[in-house]
Design a protein around this motif. Sequence first.
Motif, PDB file in Angstrom:
ATOM      1  N   LYS A   1       5.273   3.954   2.220  1.00 37.31           N
ATOM      2  CA  LYS A   1       5.370   5.125   1.344  1.00 37.31           C
ATOM      3  C   LYS A   1       6.778   5.203   0.791  1.00 37.31           C
ATOM      4  O   LYS A   1       7.714   5.574   1.502  1.00 37.31           O
ATOM      5  CB  LYS A   1       5.045   6.394   2.124  1.00 37.31           C
ATOM      6  CG  LYS A   1       3.588   6.488   2.401  1.00 37.31           C
ATOM      7  CD  LYS A   1       3.177   7.871   2.853  1.00 37.31           C
ATOM      8  CE  LYS A   1       1.727   7.863   3.244  1.00 37.31           C
ATOM      9  NZ  LYS A   1       1.393   6.867   4.271  1.00 37.31           N
ATOM     10  N   LEU A   2       6.923   4.841  -0.452  1.00 34.87           N
ATOM     11  CA  LEU A   2       8.245   4.843  -1.058  1.00 34.87           C
ATOM     12  C   LEU A   2       8.271   5.901  -2.150  1.00 34.87           C
ATOM     13  O   LEU A   2       7.954   5.647  -3.296  1.00 34.87           O
ATOM     14  CB  LEU A   2       8.559   3.449  -1.622  1.00 34.87           C
ATOM     15  CG  LEU A   2       8.410   2.300  -0.615  1.00 34.87           C
ATOM     16  CD1 LEU A   2       8.663   0.948  -1.269  1.00 34.87           C
ATOM     17  CD2 LEU A   2       9.352   2.484   0.579  1.00 34.87           C
TER      18      LEU A   2
ATOM     19  N   HIS B   1      10.900   8.200  -3.008  1.00 34.60           N
ATOM     20  CA  HIS B   1      12.112   8.513  -3.757  1.00 34.60           C
ATOM     21  C   HIS B   1      12.551   7.380  -4.677  1.00 34.60           C
ATOM     22  O   HIS B   1      12.122   6.251  -4.532  1.00 34.60           O
ATOM     23  CB  HIS B   1      13.249   8.837  -2.796  1.00 34.60           C
ATOM     24  CG  HIS B   1      12.965  10.029  -1.946  1.00 34.60           C
ATOM     25  ND1 HIS B   1      12.420   9.914  -0.680  1.00 34.60           N
ATOM     26  CD2 HIS B   1      13.108  11.357  -2.195  1.00 34.60           C
ATOM     27  CE1 HIS B   1      12.250  11.129  -0.184  1.00 34.60           C
ATOM     28  NE2 HIS B   1      12.658  12.013  -1.078  1.00 34.60           N
TER      29      HIS B   1
ATOM     30  N   ALA C   1      14.073   4.342  -3.380  1.00 39.24           N
ATOM     31  CA  ALA C   1      13.492   4.547  -2.056  1.00 39.24           C
ATOM     32  C   ALA C   1      14.436   3.938  -1.020  1.00 39.24           C
ATOM     33  O   ALA C   1      15.170   3.005  -1.327  1.00 39.24           O
ATOM     34  CB  ALA C   1      12.128   3.872  -1.982  1.00 39.24           C
TER      35      ALA C   1
ATOM     36  N   ASP D   1      12.762   6.828   3.431  1.00 41.46           N
ATOM     37  CA  ASP D   1      11.325   6.894   3.146  1.00 41.46           C
ATOM     38  C   ASP D   1      10.568   6.199   4.270  1.00 41.46           C
ATOM     39  O   ASP D   1       9.468   6.611   4.638  1.00 41.46           O
ATOM     40  CB  ASP D   1      11.015   6.192   1.824  1.00 41.46           C
ATOM     41  CG  ASP D   1      11.616   6.927   0.658  1.00 41.46           C
ATOM     42  OD1 ASP D   1      10.867   7.605  -0.043  1.00 41.46           O
ATOM     43  OD2 ASP D   1      12.847   6.846   0.465  1.00 41.46           O
TER      44      ASP D   1
END
Length: 439
Positions: free
Chosen positions: A94-95, A97, A100, A213
């Motif tokens: 789950k990236l 930002h 990330a 992340d």
Amino acid sequence: MFNRISSKFQTIFKQIRGQGRLSEKNISDSLRDVKLALLDADVNYRVVKEIVARTRQDVMGEKVLQSLRPGQQFIKVFHDRLVEFMTDPESELKLAHTPALILLAGLQGAGKTTAAAKLALWLKEKQKLSSLLVAADLQRPAAVAQLEVLGNQIGVEIFKGKGKSPLKIIGDAIKYAKSSKIGCVIVDTAGRLHIDEKLMEELRKIKDKYPPDEILLVLDAMTGQDAVNVAVEFDRQITITGSILTKLDGDARAGAAISFRSVTGRPIKLIGTGEKLTDLQVFDPERIVSRILGMGDIVSLAERAQETFDAADAEKWEKKWKKASIDLEDFRKQIGQLKKMGSWESIMGMLPAGMPDMEGGGDRIKRMEAILDSMSPLERENPVIINGSRRERIARGSGTTVPEVNQLLKQFKMMKKMMKKTKGLSEKLKIGGANWPLS
Ligand SMILES: Nc1nc2c(ncn2[C@@H]2O[C@H](COP(=O)(O)OP(=O)(O)OP(=O)(O)O)[C@@H](O)[C@H]2O)c(=O)[nH]1
Ligand SMILES: [Mg+2]
């Protein structure tokens, strides 16, 4: 990969497939063997007990006992339970930002630095995401240089900061990535021999200041259950988001892969299957279980082949195959392609158990290639002209022996013969499919 456990399962399965009927007695016997095989592979005891209990429960169900091929059903039930144990809905990276932030942590030698570079390459190729590799391992003097070498190999930029603290380097790296529009910052941290307070404190500080992340714990699969225990401790102290399980090639035991999710409650997200930087894959329980049970991982192999082989080349090859008109030049190209698919061990690990003994295959391929390289283009095009004196010259030039040259020419002849017999590559693959154990 998993040779030891998969050959055990092959024996257990052969026995149970041979049973016309399943009785309480032969189910118990098989489950006892299954249990021993799992324990021998260093699977956590509690996990073994649960898997066996659930398998027993399902196998005892009416449907299985009354089915036409109860042995086959037994295998399927066990296969499905294993997959279930290893599956986690949160296994994708789950990236969120931009950029990330991925923090890699782990003990010494687990494969963090290699995994950092593999991950950067994987993100670039599979997710079209650019990365910055951050050298935050300031414990080992050679660590920064190691990351630099790897970064150069894959064309990914390295960020380092001489004399600064890891915290400061990471802060600067994030700023730099932002201004250079780099998608992901991957931080390689220092390893320790054991979990110690200093290491945890360093990671905690990083985490508090720059919430990642992903905090991925890099673990060496060869260490079996120990890897899982390390994960429990890291998770307790810094809360990981998942792990990268490395060194699943070679003779890694399956314990860590099977127990991890159930014991830690966290997912394995990626796996390392070789020393090459392309040897990183998404953790797919279905495929891993197939390998553990000795059913091979034809899906991964086919995917890797597809990625490596040029479609036009493949078509040409198939046409030539149909006409049985290949020459040694084509043979040489095929070997080159095979080598591009990854290390020999990682390819072999994907084949079903019980394939002919391919040990030392990587070395054999290198020698075959040397022999082919020592031939002139005319000889490769027209192998019949390779007489005794030419064979001697080729052996000398390639640093091999005349019997080896003879063997290669014989193999090539046999291959042509086989091509004449089979109509096409695609049909040949279909024959293989019919032997699939669960079909
Ligand atoms: N066979 C195999 N070897 C691997 C794999 N991943 C890493 N290695 C090897 O393991 C060794 C250690 O890898 P590193 O990436 O340096 O490990 P590290 O965790 O960064 O080590 P430290 O920085 O000393 O803590 C190297 O020789 C790697 O080539 C893998 O998936 N398969
Ligand atoms: Mg390192």
